[in-house]
Design a protein around this motif. Structure first.
Motif, PDB file in Angstrom:
ATOM      1  N   PHE A 178       8.925 -11.813  11.668  1.00  0.00           N
ATOM      2  CA  PHE A 178       7.638 -11.162  11.436  1.00  0.00           C
ATOM      3  C   PHE A 178       7.670  -9.776  12.059  1.00  0.00           C
ATOM      4  N   VAL A 179       6.893  -8.858  11.489  1.00  0.00           N
ATOM      5  CA  VAL A 179       6.898  -7.483  11.972  1.00  0.00           C
ATOM      6  C   VAL A 179       5.575  -6.820  11.602  1.00  0.00           C
ATOM      7  N   VAL A 180       5.124  -5.903  12.440  1.00  0.00           N
ATOM      8  CA  VAL A 180       3.959  -5.075  12.130  1.00  0.00           C
ATOM      9  C   VAL A 180       4.462  -3.805  11.460  1.00  0.00           C
ATOM     10  N   THR A 187       0.118   2.969  -0.822  1.00  0.00           N
ATOM     11  CA  THR A 187       1.231   2.945  -1.768  1.00  0.00           C
ATOM     12  C   THR A 187       2.447   3.572  -1.098  1.00  0.00           C
ATOM     13  N   GLY A 188       3.618   3.254  -1.596  1.00  0.00           N
ATOM     14  CA  GLY A 188       4.833   3.810  -1.024  1.00  0.00           C
ATOM     15  C   GLY A 188       5.408   2.922   0.066  1.00  0.00           C
ATOM     16  N   ASP A 189       6.203   3.515   0.918  1.00  0.00           N
ATOM     17  CA  ASP A 189       6.933   2.760   1.932  1.00  0.00           C
ATOM     18  C   ASP A 189       6.070   2.439   3.148  1.00  0.00           C
ATOM     19  N   TRP A 190       6.374   1.275   3.744  1.00  0.00           N
ATOM     20  CA  TRP A 190       5.767   0.875   5.008  1.00  0.00           C
ATOM     21  C   TRP A 190       6.845   0.932   6.071  1.00  0.00           C
ATOM     22  N   ALA A 191       6.513   1.457   7.245  1.00  0.00           N
ATOM     23  CA  ALA A 191       7.484   1.607   8.318  1.00  0.00           C
ATOM     24  C   ALA A 191       7.294   0.512   9.362  1.00  0.00           C
ATOM     25  N   LYS A 218      -4.208   5.846   8.947  1.00  0.00           N
ATOM     26  CA  LYS A 218      -3.139   4.928   9.344  1.00  0.00           C
ATOM     27  C   LYS A 218      -3.522   3.518   8.903  1.00  0.00           C
ATOM     28  N   PHE A 219      -2.702   2.949   8.036  1.00  0.00           N
ATOM     29  CA  PHE A 219      -2.892   1.567   7.593  1.00  0.00           C
ATOM     30  C   PHE A 219      -1.869   0.694   8.315  1.00  0.00           C
ATOM     31  N   VAL A 220      -2.262  -0.516   8.632  1.00  0.00           N
ATOM     32  CA  VAL A 220      -1.372  -1.409   9.360  1.00  0.00           C
ATOM     33  C   VAL A 220      -1.435  -2.798   8.746  1.00  0.00           C
ATOM     34  N   ARG A 221      -0.308  -3.490   8.727  1.00  0.00           N
ATOM     35  CA  ARG A 221      -0.270  -4.849   8.186  1.00  0.00           C
ATOM     36  C   ARG A 221       0.741  -5.671   8.955  1.00  0.00           C
TER      37      ARG A 221
END
Length: 227
Positions: A178-180, A187-191, A218-221
């Motif tokens: 698992f990772v944040v 849209t696009g890449d998540w870091a 800043k979006f976080v998941r």
């Protein structure tokens, strides 16, 4: 899968009565270790220690009973070590032994409990929450139905954060299972965020703290990929 078996344990020698027993755990994974009971179900009750990956932790049982101890390990992997040591006792009679068992069932166990063959990215109960997230939050329990998700919290100093509480029987490792992840757009890449930076893990609490001042959006998941 748990790599530890009775053969991997360094048990104290026979001839210990009323021992003080110390369990020392060294694990590359986040883990929860509990001493549950003796062979007759009496003392020491549940003694639990939670440790971060890469650390060594110890728990000491001072019960006056002698015999077989039962304990459970959640989050262990092959190659981790568990050492048992006993200090001086008041008698040379009696024996000490131990039995280990694994209670972490993994995602396959969650699938069975929830009656689905869908993978981590599926949504078996159509509540908008991926199966992997439900598994992370609920462990091997039945999570069918609406699953509440955490929201953003604002501290008195204005700092923003979000915290996910992982189930005690979820055995995954940060960065592997698992990772944040963050993004400045949906849209696009998540870091991926590294642990120890904006991501902190305390016990079962996985917390992401937003930059301050925030500046750009800043979006976080939370992303769950196993185990």
């Amino acid at each position: 899968p748990i790599g530890l078996t009775v053969a991997d344990l360094t048990a104290p020698p026979t001839g210990y009565n009323n021992p003080t027993v110390t369990f020392t755990i060294t694990s590359a994974q986040d883990f929860v270790f509990s001493v549950l009971s003796t062979h007759d179900g009496e003392g020491p009750g549940t003694l639990t220690v939670t440790g971060p990956g890469g650390a060594t932790a110890s728990i000491t049982n001072t019960t006056t009973l002698v015999g077989m101890y039962f304990f459970e390990m959640k989050g262990f992997q092959a190659g981790d070590t568990l050492t048992l040591t006993a200090t001086a006792s008041t008698s040379t009679s009696g024996k000490f032994s131990a039995v280990a068992f694994d209670t972490a069932g993994g995602f396959a166990s969650w699938q069975t409990t929830n009656g689905t063959s869908q993978g981590l990215d599926g949504d078996h109960d159509h509540d908008g929450v991926p199966n992997g997230i439900e598994y992370f939050l609920g462990g091997n329990t039945n999570t069918t139905g609406f699953t509440p998700l955490p929201g953003v919290n604002k501290a008195l100093d204005g700092t923003l954060s979000i915290t996910w509480t992982k189930a005690t029987d979820y055995p995954g490792t940060y960065g592997t299972d698992f990772v944040v992840e963050t993004s400045e757009a949906l849209t696009g890449d998540w870091a991926p965020e590294v642990r120890g930076g904006k991501v902190t893990i305390t016990g079962n609490e996985v917390k992401y703290t937003f930059p301050s001042p925030l500046g750009a959006k800043k979006f976080v998941r939370l992303k769950v990929t196993g185990p």
